[in-house]
Each structure stands twice: as C-alpha cells, then as structure tokens.
Design a protein around this motif. Structure first.
Motif, short mmCIF file in Angstrom:
data_model
loop_
_atom_site.label_atom_id
_atom_site.label_comp_id
_atom_site.label_asym_id
_atom_site.label_seq_id
_atom_site.Cartn_x
_atom_site.Cartn_y
_atom_site.Cartn_z
N UNK A 150 58.26 39.75 -14.36
CA UNK A 150 57.11 39.26 -13.60
C UNK A 150 57.58 38.57 -12.32
N UNK A 151 58.61 37.76 -12.43
CA UNK A 151 59.15 37.06 -11.26
C UNK A 151 59.68 38.04 -10.23
N UNK A 152 60.36 39.06 -10.69
CA UNK A 152 60.89 40.09 -9.77
C UNK A 152 59.76 40.81 -9.04
N UNK A 153 58.59 40.84 -9.69
CA UNK A 153 57.39 41.46 -9.09
C UNK A 153 56.65 40.50 -8.16
N UNK A 154 57.20 39.28 -8.01
CA UNK A 154 56.56 38.20 -7.25
C UNK A 154 55.27 37.72 -7.89
N UNK A 155 55.14 37.96 -9.19
CA UNK A 155 54.01 37.41 -9.94
C UNK A 155 54.39 36.03 -10.47
N UNK A 156 53.40 35.16 -10.56
CA UNK A 156 53.62 33.84 -11.16
C UNK A 156 53.66 33.95 -12.68
N UNK A 157 54.30 32.96 -13.29
CA UNK A 157 54.48 32.94 -14.75
C UNK A 157 53.94 31.62 -15.30
N UNK A 158 53.15 31.72 -16.37
CA UNK A 158 52.75 30.55 -17.15
C UNK A 158 53.65 30.49 -18.37
N UNK A 159 54.25 29.34 -18.63
CA UNK A 159 55.18 29.19 -19.74
C UNK A 159 54.46 28.70 -20.99
N UNK A 160 54.49 29.53 -22.05
CA UNK A 160 53.93 29.18 -23.36
C UNK A 160 54.86 29.68 -24.45
N UNK A 161 56.15 29.35 -24.42
CA UNK A 161 57.08 29.90 -25.42
C UNK A 161 56.67 29.46 -26.83
N UNK A 162 56.52 30.45 -27.70
CA UNK A 162 55.99 30.16 -29.04
C UNK A 162 56.83 29.14 -29.80
N UNK A 163 58.14 29.20 -29.65
CA UNK A 163 59.01 28.31 -30.43
C UNK A 163 59.01 26.88 -29.93
N UNK A 164 58.39 26.65 -28.78
CA UNK A 164 58.32 25.29 -28.23
C UNK A 164 56.89 24.79 -28.03
N UNK A 165 55.98 25.70 -27.68
CA UNK A 165 54.68 25.25 -27.16
C UNK A 165 53.47 25.70 -27.98
N UNK A 166 53.67 26.39 -29.10
CA UNK A 166 52.51 26.84 -29.88
C UNK A 166 52.02 25.70 -30.78
N UNK A 167 50.81 25.23 -30.49
CA UNK A 167 50.25 24.10 -31.23
C UNK A 167 49.83 24.47 -32.65
#
Length: 510
Positions: free
Chosen positions: A380-397
């Motif tokens: 996504x970054x290489x495509x110049x798209x922005x990324x929202x970070x929601x890594x399951x092992x850290x951020x899944x409530x």
C-alpha cells in the motif's frame, strides 16, 4: 469586561505542580507555574463569538463541569447574582504554532484560562484536557464558596496521527443507539476522532437501505447465538452521526464485501456467489460466503447501498471490508475491489478496506487497514496509499486479556493491558515510512459480547492506552509513567459506570 468588575480579594492558593498531572493522552509539553485557577460559581465561559461551533464547545464544557461539580457556569452571558471572578476563554486563533487542526494551547492563570485553537475540533480536544484537570473534590477553606483548584501553567499539545479510531462490530451482535452514544462519550474524553461501524456480516445486516428493504426485514433479524438482532433506521444512523459530530468524532460506515455477505444474500438470493443454499447464520465461522462478483446486478445493488449510506455519512470515507473472502476466486476478488472502488468514488468518498484490498490495482487515494499481512501494508505504501494500523496481535480489542478472561477470543493471542500499550505504531511495521501511516484503530469484534457491559470489559482500559498511542509523541510513551496515570482514571470510569477490566498490572486508585 474585566475593567467593569470591582477589585478582587487576592486568594492565597496552595502550591501546585501541573507537571504532576494524570492526563491521558499525555500532552506534548507542560510548563507548571505553581499556583492555581479556582473554578467556582463565579466562573464564566466565553468563546469566539463569530463561530457557532466554538460556542457549542463552550456549552459542552459547561455541561460537563456541572456533571462533575454541580456548578452552573454561564456561557457568553453574565449571571447578575454572581460577580465574575474567573474567566475561561475559548479562543479561535490563527497562531502559526497551532500546526494541525486539532492542536491547542492552554494558558492557566489564577484568574483566567485561555484555550487557543484554530478549529472547534482543536478546542474540543483542549477542553477534554481541562476536564481531566478539574479535581474530584473542592477546596472549601479558601473562600466562602467551594473552589475546584486547577493547577496553573501552560500546555502545548497536538496529535501524532490525524486518524485515531475504534471499530465496533454491530453485526455479530447488535448494539443500541444509547449504548453506542455512551461509547462515544467515553471515546471523546480520550481524544478519539473516529468510530468505524462494522454494519454488515454473515450474521446480520444493521442499516436500513430504503431501496432494498429486505436487508433489514430479513438480514437484520439474526445475530451470533441466535438472538433477535436489530438494525438502525436511517434516522437512527443520522442521530448517531450527529451525536458523534458534536464530539468531533467521524463515523465511518463499513459494508463488508465480497465475503462476510451471508445476511445480504439471505435477503436477496441473486447476490449469492458460493453456489449453496443460503440459510440464516448465527455461528462464528468466517470465509464461506461471497457475492456473485461477475453479475452486473450485484454492482447495481452496491451502487444503491453505497449511495444511500454515503448520502447520510458526512465523513470522507467509506469502508468496503474486503477481508477473509476465501471462496472468491482471486481474479474475481481483484475485479470486484476495483469496480467497488469506482462506485465509492462516484459517491464522493475515499475507499478504506482491510489490507487484502491491495491485491487489486487500487487508487492512491484509497486506504489499506493493516490487520494481518505486513507485505500488504508495504505494498500500500509503495502505491502511495495511506495505511491505518490495526495489527491483530497488538490492537484487537476482542482478544482476551489472559486465560481467565470472561469474554473475548484468543486466535491472535492474549493482549494484556501492558502488551496493548507497549508498542510503537511509528516503527511497528519494519520498512513502513511514518508518512504512510494515517493513524491507528483498535477493532472490537463482537462474537463473544452482547451488551454494553461486556463491550466495556473488552474495550477498557486497553482503549485508553490506544488513545495515547495515537495522540502522544512517541518519546513520551512510557509504561511505568502511563500506568500511574491510568490508575487515576477510576473516578471518571466510575462516574460513567464503565465496567472496565481491573488488571492487576495497575495499582488502581480507590
């Protein structure tokens, strides 16, 4: 205004130290000046008069002060029976030091508090800081009326990320308008600015589509475990959008596709692409459903659905899901994502999707939400798209705190409160430039919860830590410091009747 007031008797305030506050998220810079502002019945709030939203921020603050202290604080008017002793001024400023729309400056003196912000959103973030600085108890010894002593000094603050969100899954289990409003109230206190609503899945369809009424008449009547389900009418949804907007929170709607679509296909069988008879689904398995991605009628349907929801969603984004579509052929999946992206853009929105969407040739304006595959975030970054970070092992409530947790899942592992806090979103994905990160979001999937108390158990206190990870400078993030500030959130959580998980890793204040 001040010149018209009689001379005030100087009050000898006890010394304070603004740097020893318990603010969450932690501000960028705090400079204490060792005295205090005495909030009292003689305090008034004034706001920039030429901006209605600034007036609304002042009214919001007055309401919250009354809830906490019982004080009736006038906004942009004078109470004839109470002489003005202290002023809180919420000022629209064009200072070049306010670098983002949500930046704010607080100047707390003995007789005045000045809050500077370029936008009402910035002012709103600033009053959350001010709310947290108001002590729980008044000082009744310094004057003939109670004073709530706010430590004096200066606070300069701004967010690290422009996007700071929580996702709530209302599809697996439905949550009422009042439950979502309470959730929004808590999120706003910690400076969140986004609530992502997962509005459809295999187990239920949760938003009225006037041109396709069976989606809620049929698809909205089930949920995990066989409950009665539910849905929001468009008026309900607009009420939530408005309530969130008052708190400067944007609601992002998600219709998950081309997988996670059993409830939609149950409502309208022509949508079904897995070749099997569709039945109501109340389990928790994923990956078995798909839209018939080669049918033009499916895209006509989605044009209607996206159009109706986009028309009542003033925010800039529309989330198309896109994850775990295991029975969709890869070439069909890619074609689907590219076609739906154009429909989203046609209705004036930017597409967000779970990180699998980068398999398609997506536009650089579309956003990938990283939950699982690092390579997708980098692509996504290489495509110049922005990324929202929601890594399951850290951020899944929805992950359990530990093996004894009453609710939650564990497929991504346990996420104790300290693990949820001790990671740096700016460096988490190796090779992902900081400028590619739009922000962070903590998803709360609802397979194992069915009411607001269970929701709160999984969300809090971890969501408070994610608020700080999204707002505060990375150099200010320290678990030992944070857990002391977290312990002092108990009075607010109790006042809001939040059924939080009292982790033993924090020495909670009684």
């Amino acid at each position: 205004m001040a010149a018209c007031q009689p001379p005030k008797k100087e009050i000898d305030y006890p010394p304070t130290d603004l740097s020893k506050n318990y603010l969450i998220p932690k501000p960028v810079k705090v400079i204490p000046t060792k005295t205090a502002f005495g909030l009292s019945k003689n305090t008034v709030i004034y706001t920039s008069q030429d901006d209605e939203q600034f007036k609304n921020v002042g009214a919001f603050l007055a309401n919250k002060i009354k809830t906490k202290t019982g004080l009736d604080i006038n906004v942009n008017s004078i109470n004839e029976n109470n002489p003005i002793a202290q002023i809180i001024y919420i000022n629209q400023s064009d200072s070049i030091n306010l670098k983002t729309p949500e930046s704010y400056q607080l100047y707390i003196k003995k007789d005045s508090i000045f809050l500077n912000a370029k936008t009402a959103a910035g002012a709103f973030r600033g009053i959350q800081t001010l709310r947290q600085l108001i002590p729980e108890a008044s000082n009744d010894t310094l004057t003939d009326h109670p004073l709530w002593l706010i430590p004096s000094g200066k606070i300069f603050d701004e967010p690290k990320f422009e996007y700071r969100g929580i996702m709530l899954d209302v599809a697996r289990h439905f949550f009422t308008i009042e439950e979502v409003k309470k959730f929004l109230d808590i999120l706003s206190y910690y400076k969140y600015n986004t609530l992502h609503l997962h509005l459809s899945d295999d187990q239920g369809w949760r938003i009225e589509i006037k041109s396709w009424p069976k989606l809620t008449q049929i698809g909205g009547q089930t949920e995990v475990g066989g409950g009665i389900g539910g849905f929001y009418t468009q008026e309900d949804y607009k009420e939530l959008v408005s309530y969130a907007a008052e708190r400067h929170i944007t609601i992002i709607p998600e219709i998950d596709m081309p997988g996670h679509t059993n409830a939609a296909s149950l409502s309208y069988s022509f949508l079904n692409g897995n070749g099997k008879i569709i039945k109501p689904y109340t389990g928790t398995r994923v990956g078995f459903s798909t839209f018939a991605t080669q049918k033009d009628t499916v895209y006509a349907f989605l044009d209607d659905v996206i159009g109706e929801i986009a028309s009542i969603s003033p925010g800039p984004y529309f989330h198309i899901g896109g994850d775990e579509s295991h029975v969709t052929k890869k070439k069909d999946y890619i074609n689907f994502v590219e076609k739906v992206e154009k429909i989203v853009q046609k209705h004036g929105k930017r597409m967000i999707g779970w990180d699998e969407i980068v398999e398609g040739n997506i536009d650089s304006t579309s956003i990938a939400q990283h939950w699982n595959t690092t390579a997708n975030a980098l692509k996504a970054s290489e495509n110049n798209s922005k990324v929202i970070l929601s890594p399951a092992i850290k951020a899944y409530l929805d992950m359990k705190y530990d093996s004894l947790s009453k609710h939650g899942l564990d497929w991504a592992g346990f996420i104790p409160v300290d693990v949820a806090y001790k990671w740096n979103p700016e460096t988490y994905v190796e090779g992902l430039p900081k400028e590619s990160i739009l922000g962070i979001e903590a998803p709360l999937w609802s397979e194992t919860i069915s009411n607001i108390g269970e929701l709160e158990y999984l969300a809090f206190p971890r969501a408070i830590g994610y608020a700080e990870l999204g707002w505060s400078s990375s150099k200010n993030l320290d678990w030992e410091d944070y857990k002391k500030r977290l312990a002092n959130q108990v009075p607010f959580l109790q006042r809001m009747s939040v059924k939080y998980y009292p982790t033993k890793s924090v020495d909670w204040e009684d």
